[in-house]
Design a protein around this motif. Sequence first.
Motif: not given
Length: 343
Positions: A132-136
């Motif tokens: 998720l954080s990398d997608r952000w």
Amino acid sequence: MKLPRVLFWHCLLIMCGFYTSVFAQSIESEFDKFDQIYQNELGSTQGCNQPELGVFRVCSDVLRNDGNAPFILHHNKPTSKVIVLFHGLSDSPYYLKSIAQSLHQQGHNVVVALLPGHGKKNADMDMQDYALSDRWREHVSIIMNFSVGLGQDRYMGGFSTGGVLATEYMLLNPNQSKGLMLFSGALALQPNIETLTKVWGIQWLMKVMDGEYTGQGDNPYKYSSVARFAAGELMEVINSVRNIMEDKKPNMPIFSAHSEADATIPISGVKDLLARNLGDSEAFFIDEKLDVCHADLVINQQQAEAMSNDTSSTDISLSCSGPSANPEHANMLKAVLSFMSQH
């Protein structure tokens, strides 16, 4: 029957008498690019129920409602300054509406993005995604690259989680933006939460504790609670910013608005950033005695009245029942407009 998106804008501009003079330098093609970004992210997009002049919004049946949709406030042409804003964890672009409108009225094109996993009818898979954080981060990069077509100089910022993502991007890409604007910037979490996120295997445990995450609640523009797992992903970004600043001090114009009474995101994080910054720093700190809560900093009375709040669930980080309008909202906007006019 809804008009195709591009045809609608043609008709609206003709009706308003703008077509001949404006479309010689139109940004119409940028709207299609923006739409495509969210087709890729959401799977499908559709026309919005209430189109507005000067607003390009990307709606989708996947979203809870059109108010959760990403949007561009534009002047039908490139502007000298373009501002890109990112919202916070569990909320939506609606929270940045009044700030975006004020910046738009100053003559700037303004992009308000929708971070992956947000604004959805069903967010369970997203809010428990180990990537998720990398997608952000990827989405921040995509939107910043997209914004090149909307004007000359780019500025960026955000509310809460959106603020720390913008900070990380600027630290890693110092030549991509002329300035940073933070609203309740999530540069730190409460000490007990920060300590908890250091425990080995805690992300797995948080995922178990979240169970089947549902964000449905009375507030149409915000999930009813913050997913514990997603809070862990936020902490990963905060730690990344700290590590970057250990190697290189920030050197950029920064505006930061924060409430000293914020019980969700301690003001210590932004104070540390401003203290380290070698560039021009401007702070708009709201006195603790006004008791302005974390999420309330960015909303005015009109936004507050459009929201309701689900108080039936217990959130690991939010202590305010809200929403309530920030009593210093108008003065905060004057401060950020002054910052923009000087940089």
